[in-house]
Design an enzyme around this catalytic site. Structure first.
Site, PDB file in Angstrom:
ATOM      1  N   MET A   1       1.665  -0.986   0.011  1.00 20.51           N
ATOM      2  CA  MET A   1      -0.088  -0.061  -0.023  1.00 20.51           C
ATOM      3  C   MET A   1       0.590   1.271  -0.031  1.00 20.51           C
ATOM      4  O   MET A   1       1.919   1.171   1.202  1.00 20.51           O
ATOM      5  CB  MET A   1      -0.740  -0.006   0.890  1.00 20.51           C
ATOM      6  CG  MET A   1      -1.593   1.636   1.531  1.00 20.51           C
ATOM      7  SD  MET A   1      -2.587   1.261  -0.373  1.00 20.51           S
ATOM      8  CE  MET A   1      -4.016  -0.521   0.231  1.00 20.51           C
ATOM      9  N   CYS A   2       0.568   2.602  -0.596  1.00 18.49           N
ATOM     10  CA  CYS A   2       1.374   3.997  -1.130  1.00 18.49           C
ATOM     11  C   CYS A   2       0.075   4.491  -0.959  1.00 18.49           C
ATOM     12  O   CYS A   2      -1.065   4.133  -0.570  1.00 18.49           O
ATOM     13  CB  CYS A   2       1.960   3.606  -2.135  1.00 18.49           C
ATOM     14  SG  CYS A   2       3.206   1.939  -2.507  1.00 18.49           S
ATOM     15  N   GLY A   3       0.528   5.480  -0.025  1.00 18.76           N
ATOM     16  CA  GLY A   3       0.046   7.092  -0.332  1.00 18.76           C
ATOM     17  C   GLY A   3       0.490   7.447  -1.088  1.00 18.76           C
ATOM     18  O   GLY A   3       1.808   8.284  -1.680  1.00 18.76           O
ATOM     19  N   SER A  53       4.770   8.111  -0.740  1.00 19.56           N
ATOM     20  CA  SER A  53       4.747   6.838   0.549  1.00 19.56           C
ATOM     21  C   SER A  53       5.048   5.533   0.182  1.00 19.56           C
ATOM     22  O   SER A  53       3.834   5.534  -0.503  1.00 19.56           O
ATOM     23  CB  SER A  53       4.295   7.417   1.392  1.00 19.56           C
ATOM     24  OG  SER A  53       2.631   6.976   1.571  1.00 19.56           O
ATOM     25  N   ASN A  79       0.414   3.042  -6.563  1.00 19.72           N
ATOM     26  CA  ASN A  79      -0.360   2.448  -5.453  1.00 19.72           C
ATOM     27  C   ASN A  79      -1.242   1.333  -5.784  1.00 19.72           C
ATOM     28  O   ASN A  79      -2.506   1.606  -5.975  1.00 19.72           O
ATOM     29  CB  ASN A  79      -1.917   3.165  -4.543  1.00 19.72           C
ATOM     30  CG  ASN A  79      -2.085   2.837  -3.523  1.00 19.72           C
ATOM     31  OD1 ASN A  79      -1.665   2.233  -2.436  1.00 19.72           O
ATOM     32  ND2 ASN A  79      -2.781   3.607  -3.246  1.00 19.72           N
TER      33      ASN A  79
END
Length: 586
Positions: A1-3, A53, A79
């Site tokens: 998971m990314c932001g 992120s 993401n």
């Protein structure tokens, strides 16, 4: 998971700082393993800020820092997870695979080949085009706002940023950055199977152009057409009051078409669970910094003890090494009880005083805790060699009010109803993995969280499905079930993704695998659920109940549907879920 986050604005605008700074902490909690940013002047009049992120879930050696930039200056924010299909390459970072493919293939064909959840932003520097979108089901969050001189895109926002809205999972979008007014440059390439409601999407988003549709490699087309006059089933045994629920399953299962459908669904769910468990580094959250292989828990299940979560837990057992425990997150909210025989304070008597009773810290024996313990016991009997960690996540009203105000309200935003509040809060606390394990404090190190979203929408699990059938028949129910799947991104999944990912865990939804969806939506509704002459706990989600019964889950197979907000006792059944929740803003 990314932001992921991007702001495109006129060079004279300060919108980039206004938007990124309040979102920064929420974005980093989604991706605690790496982060980076790029600020670039894209033309004489346009500049862009790109931030990402990263939660490291693919690639063998180390996390890949984003944003990614190729030799031509194109920028990718990714993401997502490429879980299957032609683009998957075992052991390699999927964001690097995607960037390489985009260098040699067009955007639409590349995205059409992806199987797995995603949201993305891709800048074609030479053409001054910004591409963005979500997977066809909308499993990952994506918020946006486009004005004349600025456009903002983010995985998660804050309520102080006005006018953010969820991006529908209706297609792949393109924004022409060379125009003087960003609002006039938005184009959508609709998913082929969503063309039927694209006019509604155009009105919602002020889309001025609809371009060539995109045909997904799995989700190609969905039919409303079955012969609704010839259902062809005759289940006389349902009229016999002496036939128990378990006997009903035996008699249903003797019908050959049910047997075949159960076997097919089981094979697809096994594959879906296997890839969602296997696609992660062999490291828990506590050992990932030192990169020390460990036998700690790496996989958790959001576990109410109901049908959906217990089936998924049992399938997880098949693919998690037996040396590792599986964490079962079971959440309960403290119920505040008032003494029955206390005389109420006279509202006209300013001198009278009745001390408000203090909430009991032990009052967590809610319906989901009871069913969770019963299903936990059933899992232990079926899997005697497995260590199951039943994590009791007990939430006091004080904690609920505190974290709703400081964290959860921003994660739920831009949604704002009582239902969003109760479900969002329940999921946030459940996904924290902080609770009691065998009476001792415990915080789960699992980085993958398996959730059962989608089962009710695909298999007819809600009370409203039974009511639709009773009121209007099979054809109306079939249309409603299809619309459930295509509306789930706006109604549920974006919110669920934002609140669960806030703990640095990857939420994964086996029921929403593209192959599972394609199989179930091609079945007529009467082969997924059966409402004539059945009660809740038998006819709703019949196909999944037969699968659970086949696997030996005799207790869970007969459990009626119970919504998380009521089973965990966070919600007041007297409140209407669709009205605005003032608790989110006060």
């Amino acid at each position: 998971m990314c932001g992921i986050f991007c702001t495109i604005c006129r060079s004279t605008s300060s919108s980039s700082k206004i938007y990124l700074e309040p979102c920064h902490d929420n974005l980093k909690r989604r991706g605690p393993n790496a982060c980076g940013s790029i600020t670039q002047k894209l033309s004489d009049s346009v500049k862009g800020v790109f931030f990402a992120s990263v939660l490291w879930m693919q690639g063998c050696s180390s996390p890949t820092k984003q944003p990614l930039v190729d030799a031509e200056g194109n920028i990718l924010l990714w993401n997502g997870d490429i879980l299957d299909g032609t683009l998957r390459n075992e052991g390699e970072c999927d964001s690097l695979i995607l960037l390489t493919r985009l260098q040699t293939n067009d955007v639409l064909n590349t995205l059409a080949a992806i199987q797995g959840p995603y949201s993305f932003i891709y800048l074609d520097r030479k053409k001054m085009q910004l591409w963005f979108g979500r997977d066809p089901v909308g499993k990952h969050s994506f918020l946006f706002n486009i004005s004349e001189d600025a456009a903002v895109f983010t995985s998660v926002g804050v309520s102080s940023i006005p006018s953010l809205q969820e991006l529908p999972a209706a297609g792949i979008f393109k924004l022409d950055l060379s125009l003087g007014d960003f609002t006039k440059g938005l184009v959508i390439h609709p998913w082929e199977h969503r063309k039927f409601d694209i006019s509604r999407m155009m009105d919602q988003l002020n889309v001025y152009t609809v371009d060539v549709p995109v045909t997904h490699c799995i989700l190609r087309e969905f039919s409303f057409q079955f012969n609704f006059d010839e259902v062809g089933h005759n289940f006389d045994f349902l009229s016999d009051p002496s036939v128990s629920g378990e006997d009903c399953f035996k008699l249903f299962y003797q019908r050959s078409h049910f047997t075949g459908n159960v076997e097919k669904l089981l094979a697809l769910l096994r594959r879906s669970v296997q890839v969602r468990i296997g696609l992660q580094p062999p490291l828990c959250a506590g050992c990932i910094e030192t990169k020390t292989n460990c036998a700690h828990s790496k996989t958790a299940v959001l576990f109410s003890g109901g049908l959906d979560s217990t089936v998924l837990a049992l399938l997880c057992h098949e693919f998690v090494p037996e040396s590792e425990p599986i964490d079962l997150f079971n959440v309960a909210f403290e119920k505040i009880s008032r003494p029955q025989n206390v005389k109420q304070k006279n509202k006209f008597d300013s001198t009278s005083s009745v001390e408000e009773p203090k909430p009991s810290e032990s009052n967590f024996k809610v319906p989901d805790r009871i069913s969770g313990l019963n299903s936990f016991e059933e899992l232990e009997k079926l899997c005697p060699g497995r260590k199951w960690n039943f994590v009791e996540i007990n939430v006091s009203r004080e904690e609920l009010n505190k974290f709703r105000k400081t964290r959860i309200s921003d994660l739920i935003y831009p949604l704002d109803t009582i239902l969003d509040d109760s479900l969002g809060c329940a999921l946030w606390f459940a996904a924290s993995g902080r609770g009691l394990l065998d009476g001792e404090s415990y915080c789960s190190p699992a980085r993958v969280l398996i959730l059962g979203m989608g089962a009710d929408e695909l298999l007819g699990g809600y009370t409203r499905h039974r009511k639709t059938f009773e009121r209007s028949g099979w054809e109306a129910l079939n249309k409603e079930l299809l619309m459930e799947v295509w509306n789930i991104s706006l109604r549920n999944l974006g919110r669920d993704n934002r609140v669960t990912s806030d703990h640095g865990r990857q939420p994964r939804f086996p029921f929403l695998d593209e192959n599972v969806i394609a199989f179930l939506t091609q079945l007529p509704p009467w082969d997924r659920c059966w409402f004539p002459n059945t009660k809740p706990g038998v006819g709703d989600k019949l196909l999944l109940r037969l699968l659970a019964w086949k696997l030996g889950l005799q207790f869970s197979a007969l459990l009626p549907k119970r919504a998380l907000q009521f089973g965990s006792r966070i919600a007041d059944s007297k409140e209407k879920g669709n009205i605005k929740c003032h608790r989110l803003t006060t």
